[in-house]
Design an enzyme around this catalytic site. Structure first.
Site: not given
Ligand code: IPE
Ligand code: IPE
Ligand code: MG
Length: 246
Positions: A29, A199, A193, A76, A25-26, A201, A72-74
Protein backbone atom coordinates in the site's frame (compact mmCIF):
# COMPACT_ATOMS: atom_id res chain seq x y z
CA UNK A 1 -5.65 12.44 13.05
CA UNK A 2 -2.44 11.83 11.14
CA UNK A 3 -1.01 8.63 12.60
CA UNK A 4 2.47 9.79 11.63
CA UNK A 5 2.37 12.81 13.92
CA UNK A 6 3.72 11.85 17.29
CA UNK A 7 3.58 13.75 20.51
CA UNK A 8 6.29 13.75 23.17
CA UNK A 9 5.95 10.82 25.51
CA UNK A 10 6.49 10.87 29.25
CA UNK A 11 9.66 9.11 30.39
CA UNK A 12 9.04 6.01 32.46
CA UNK A 13 11.01 3.59 34.61
CA UNK A 14 9.34 0.34 33.55
CA UNK A 15 11.58 -2.42 32.29
CA UNK A 16 11.36 -2.84 28.51
CA UNK A 17 9.83 -5.97 27.00
CA UNK A 18 12.46 -8.68 26.57
CA UNK A 19 11.04 -9.81 23.24
CA UNK A 20 9.17 -7.79 20.62
CA UNK A 21 7.56 -9.43 17.59
CA UNK A 22 6.58 -7.39 14.53
CA UNK A 23 4.21 -8.12 11.65
CA UNK A 24 5.75 -5.77 9.09
CA UNK A 25 2.67 -5.06 6.98
CA UNK A 26 1.73 -2.33 4.52
CA UNK A 27 4.63 -2.30 2.06
CA UNK A 28 2.40 -2.79 -0.98
CA UNK A 29 0.00 0.00 0.00
CA UNK A 30 2.93 2.32 0.72
CA UNK A 31 4.23 1.75 -2.83
CA UNK A 32 0.78 1.96 -4.43
CA UNK A 33 0.13 5.34 -2.80
CA UNK A 34 3.25 6.63 -4.56
CA UNK A 35 2.56 5.00 -7.92
CA UNK A 36 5.57 2.72 -7.40
CA UNK A 37 5.89 -1.06 -7.89
CA UNK A 38 5.24 -3.14 -4.74
CA UNK A 39 8.95 -4.04 -4.63
CA UNK A 40 9.76 -0.40 -3.87
CA UNK A 41 7.68 -0.77 -0.70
CA UNK A 42 9.48 -3.97 0.27
CA UNK A 43 12.84 -2.23 -0.27
CA UNK A 44 11.86 0.68 1.91
CA UNK A 45 10.59 -1.82 4.46
CA UNK A 46 14.10 -3.24 4.83
CA UNK A 47 15.29 0.25 5.88
CA UNK A 48 12.51 0.45 8.47
CA UNK A 49 13.74 -2.83 9.93
CA UNK A 50 17.22 -1.39 10.43
CA UNK A 51 15.74 1.54 12.36
CA UNK A 52 13.52 -0.60 14.55
CA UNK A 53 16.33 -2.99 15.38
CA UNK A 54 18.49 -0.10 16.55
CA UNK A 55 15.54 1.29 18.52
CA UNK A 56 15.15 -2.10 20.22
CA UNK A 57 18.79 -2.12 21.20
CA UNK A 58 18.63 1.45 22.49
CA UNK A 59 15.58 0.56 24.60
CA UNK A 60 17.13 -2.61 26.06
CA UNK A 61 14.96 -5.10 24.13
CA UNK A 62 17.10 -8.18 23.45
CA UNK A 63 14.89 -10.23 21.12
CA UNK A 64 13.26 -8.99 17.93
CA UNK A 65 11.26 -11.41 15.78
CA UNK A 66 9.88 -10.16 12.49
CA UNK A 67 7.45 -11.63 9.97
CA UNK A 68 9.07 -11.22 6.55
CA UNK A 69 7.28 -13.83 4.42
CA UNK A 70 4.41 -16.06 5.46
CA UNK A 71 3.53 -19.59 4.34
CA UNK A 72 0.49 -18.02 2.68
CA UNK A 73 2.61 -15.40 0.87
CA UNK A 74 3.74 -18.19 -1.50
CA UNK A 75 0.31 -17.67 -3.13
CA UNK A 76 1.31 -14.21 -4.39
CA UNK A 77 2.22 -13.68 -8.06
CA UNK A 78 5.50 -15.40 -8.95
CA UNK A 79 7.13 -12.07 -9.83
CA UNK A 80 6.50 -10.60 -6.38
CA UNK A 81 7.72 -13.78 -4.65
CA UNK A 82 10.88 -13.68 -6.75
CA UNK A 83 11.44 -9.99 -5.93
CA UNK A 84 10.99 -10.68 -2.23
CA UNK A 85 13.47 -13.57 -2.31
CA UNK A 86 15.99 -11.41 -4.23
CA UNK A 87 15.60 -8.68 -1.65
CA UNK A 88 16.06 -11.14 1.18
CA UNK A 89 19.27 -12.47 -0.39
CA UNK A 90 20.50 -8.90 -0.81
CA UNK A 91 19.67 -8.16 2.84
CA UNK A 92 21.52 -11.24 4.10
CA UNK A 93 24.47 -10.54 1.82
CA UNK A 94 24.77 -6.89 2.83
CA UNK A 95 23.90 -7.08 6.50
CA UNK A 96 25.32 -10.29 7.92
CA UNK A 97 28.83 -8.90 8.50
CA UNK A 98 27.47 -5.81 10.23
CA UNK A 99 25.07 -7.90 12.33
CA UNK A 100 27.91 -10.21 13.28
CA UNK A 101 30.12 -7.28 14.29
CA UNK A 102 27.32 -5.90 16.47
CA UNK A 103 26.92 -9.19 18.36
CA UNK A 104 23.59 -10.05 16.73
CA UNK A 105 22.51 -13.66 16.41
CA UNK A 106 20.47 -13.98 13.22
CA UNK A 107 18.03 -16.86 12.92
CA UNK A 108 15.19 -17.87 10.63
CA UNK A 109 11.97 -19.68 11.50
CA UNK A 110 9.67 -21.33 9.01
CA UNK A 111 9.57 -24.17 6.50
CA UNK A 112 12.99 -24.33 4.85
CA UNK A 113 12.01 -27.22 2.62
CA UNK A 114 10.05 -24.72 0.48
CA UNK A 115 12.98 -22.32 -0.02
CA UNK A 116 15.08 -22.35 -3.19
CA UNK A 117 18.47 -24.02 -2.55
CA UNK A 118 20.42 -20.75 -2.91
CA UNK A 119 18.17 -18.98 -0.38
CA UNK A 120 18.36 -21.91 2.04
CA UNK A 121 22.12 -22.00 1.81
CA UNK A 122 22.42 -18.22 2.48
CA UNK A 123 20.09 -18.55 5.45
CA UNK A 124 22.15 -21.39 6.89
CA UNK A 125 25.46 -19.61 6.32
CA UNK A 126 24.20 -16.45 8.06
CA UNK A 127 22.92 -18.50 11.00
CA UNK A 128 26.18 -20.38 11.36
CA UNK A 129 28.24 -17.20 11.12
CA UNK A 130 26.31 -15.48 13.92
CA UNK A 131 25.58 -18.58 16.02
CA UNK A 132 27.89 -17.63 18.89
CA UNK A 133 26.53 -14.11 19.28
CA UNK A 134 24.16 -13.34 22.10
CA UNK A 135 24.04 -9.55 22.59
CA UNK A 136 20.89 -9.33 20.45
CA UNK A 137 18.64 -11.89 18.78
CA UNK A 138 17.08 -11.08 15.42
CA UNK A 139 14.76 -13.83 14.21
CA UNK A 140 13.12 -13.67 10.80
CA UNK A 141 9.90 -15.49 9.91
CA UNK A 142 10.53 -16.74 6.37
CA UNK A 143 8.13 -19.18 4.74
CA UNK A 144 6.70 -19.16 8.26
CA UNK A 145 3.18 -20.10 9.31
CA UNK A 146 2.29 -20.95 12.89
CA UNK A 147 -0.17 -23.71 11.97
CA UNK A 148 2.45 -25.37 9.77
CA UNK A 149 5.00 -25.00 12.60
CA UNK A 150 2.57 -26.63 15.05
CA UNK A 151 1.99 -29.52 12.66
CA UNK A 152 5.76 -30.00 12.22
CA UNK A 153 6.15 -30.01 16.02
CA UNK A 154 3.36 -32.59 16.43
CA UNK A 155 5.05 -34.77 13.82
CA UNK A 156 8.41 -34.51 15.57
CA UNK A 157 6.86 -35.58 18.86
CA UNK A 158 4.87 -38.39 17.23
CA UNK A 159 8.01 -39.70 15.54
CA UNK A 160 9.93 -39.56 18.83
CA UNK A 161 7.07 -41.51 20.47
CA UNK A 162 7.10 -44.09 17.66
CA UNK A 163 10.83 -44.58 18.18
CA UNK A 164 10.11 -45.12 21.87
CA UNK A 165 12.07 -42.00 22.88
CA UNK A 166 9.16 -40.24 24.55
CA UNK A 167 5.90 -41.55 25.98
CA UNK A 168 2.78 -39.72 24.70
CA UNK A 169 1.73 -38.97 28.29
CA UNK A 170 5.12 -37.30 28.86
CA UNK A 171 4.36 -34.62 26.28
CA UNK A 172 4.06 -31.35 28.16
CA UNK A 173 3.75 -27.65 27.31
CA UNK A 174 7.53 -27.44 27.75
CA UNK A 175 8.32 -30.38 25.47
CA UNK A 176 5.85 -29.08 22.86
CA UNK A 177 7.44 -25.61 22.95
CA UNK A 178 10.78 -27.35 22.53
CA UNK A 179 9.62 -28.95 19.29
CA UNK A 180 8.72 -25.56 17.74
CA UNK A 181 11.01 -23.50 15.49
CA UNK A 182 11.25 -20.94 18.32
CA UNK A 183 12.57 -23.46 20.85
CA UNK A 184 15.40 -21.18 22.04
CA UNK A 185 13.39 -17.95 22.24
CA UNK A 186 11.31 -16.55 25.08
CA UNK A 187 7.66 -15.86 24.23
CA UNK A 188 7.12 -12.35 22.84
CA UNK A 189 6.00 -9.77 25.40
CA UNK A 190 4.76 -7.32 22.81
CA UNK A 191 3.56 -7.90 19.24
CA UNK A 192 3.27 -4.91 16.93
CA UNK A 193 1.35 -5.07 13.65
CA UNK A 194 1.69 -2.14 11.28
CA UNK A 195 -0.53 -1.45 8.28
CA UNK A 196 -3.90 -1.25 10.03
CA UNK A 197 -5.07 -4.88 9.98
CA UNK A 198 -5.96 -6.29 13.38
CA UNK A 199 -5.14 -9.97 12.99
CA UNK A 200 -2.24 -12.36 13.49
CA UNK A 201 -2.20 -13.82 9.95
CA UNK A 202 -0.74 -17.12 11.19
CA UNK A 203 2.19 -15.60 13.13
CA UNK A 204 3.42 -17.12 16.42
CA UNK A 205 0.03 -18.53 17.47
CA UNK A 206 1.41 -20.71 20.27
CA UNK A 207 4.01 -18.22 21.45
CA UNK A 208 1.66 -15.23 21.64
CA UNK A 209 -0.83 -16.80 24.07
CA UNK A 210 -0.12 -13.99 26.58
CA UNK A 211 1.54 -11.42 24.36
CA UNK A 212 0.32 -7.82 24.48
CA UNK A 213 -0.95 -6.79 21.04
CA UNK A 214 -0.40 -3.34 19.51
CA UNK A 215 -1.96 -2.38 16.19
CA UNK A 216 -1.11 0.77 14.28
CA UNK A 217 -2.35 2.13 10.94
CA UNK A 218 1.18 3.34 10.09
CA UNK A 219 2.45 1.43 7.04
CA UNK A 220 5.66 -0.51 7.69
CA UNK A 221 7.95 1.61 5.44
CA UNK A 222 6.81 4.69 7.41
CA UNK A 223 7.34 3.07 10.82
CA UNK A 224 10.14 4.93 12.62
CA UNK A 225 11.94 4.53 15.96
CA UNK A 226 9.57 7.24 17.28
CA UNK A 227 6.56 5.05 16.42
CA UNK A 228 8.32 2.15 18.08
CA UNK A 229 8.86 4.23 21.23
CA UNK A 230 5.13 4.95 21.24
CA UNK A 231 4.35 1.21 21.16
CA UNK A 232 6.79 0.58 24.01
CA UNK A 233 5.21 3.34 26.02
CA UNK A 234 1.77 1.82 25.58
CA UNK A 235 3.17 -1.57 26.57
CA UNK A 236 4.32 -0.18 29.91
CA UNK A 237 0.71 0.86 30.64
CA UNK A 238 -0.68 -2.64 30.16
CA UNK A 239 -1.48 -4.80 33.15
CA UNK A 240 -0.46 -8.39 32.44
CA UNK A 241 -2.48 -10.75 34.62
CA UNK A 242 -1.94 -14.18 33.02
CA UNK A 243 -5.31 -15.31 34.32
CA UNK A 244 -4.76 -14.14 37.89
CA UNK A 245 -7.26 -12.01 39.77
CA UNK A 246 -6.41 -8.30 39.67
C1 IPE B 1 1.32 -10.92 7.02
O1 IPE B 1 0.90 -9.95 6.11
C2 IPE B 1 2.63 -11.49 6.58
C3 IPE B 1 3.77 -10.58 6.63
C4 IPE B 1 3.77 -9.35 7.03
C5 IPE B 1 5.02 -11.14 6.19
P1 IPE B 1 -0.12 -10.30 4.93
O2 IPE B 1 -0.30 -9.04 4.18
O3 IPE B 1 0.33 -11.48 4.17
O4 IPE B 1 -1.43 -10.69 5.75
P2 IPE B 1 -2.96 -10.68 5.32
O5 IPE B 1 -3.05 -11.40 4.01
O6 IPE B 1 -3.38 -9.25 5.20
O7 IPE B 1 -3.68 -11.37 6.45
C1 IPE C 1 4.07 -6.91 4.01
O1 IPE C 1 3.55 -5.98 3.13
C2 IPE C 1 5.23 -7.68 3.43
C3 IPE C 1 4.86 -9.04 3.01
C4 IPE C 1 3.74 -9.64 3.27
C5 IPE C 1 5.85 -9.77 2.25
P1 IPE C 1 2.45 -6.36 2.06
O2 IPE C 1 3.12 -6.78 0.81
O3 IPE C 1 1.47 -7.33 2.61
O4 IPE C 1 1.76 -4.95 1.87
P2 IPE C 1 0.20 -4.64 1.81
O5 IPE C 1 -0.44 -5.23 3.03
O6 IPE C 1 -0.31 -5.25 0.55
O7 IPE C 1 0.14 -3.14 1.81
MG1 MG D 1 -0.23 -7.13 3.73
Amino acid sequence: MDANVLHPLPANDFPPPAHVAVIMDGNGRWAKARGLPRTAGHKKGADALRGVMQACRDAGVRYLTVYAFSSENWKRPAGEVLDLMQLLKLYIDRETDALYAKGVRLRFIGDRALLAPDVRSMVETAETRTAKNSAFHLTVGLSYGARQELVRAARRLAEAARRGECAPEAISEASFADALDTRDLPDPDLLIRTGGEQRLSNFLLWQSAYTELYFTPVLWPDFTPAHFAHALDEFTRRERRYGNAC
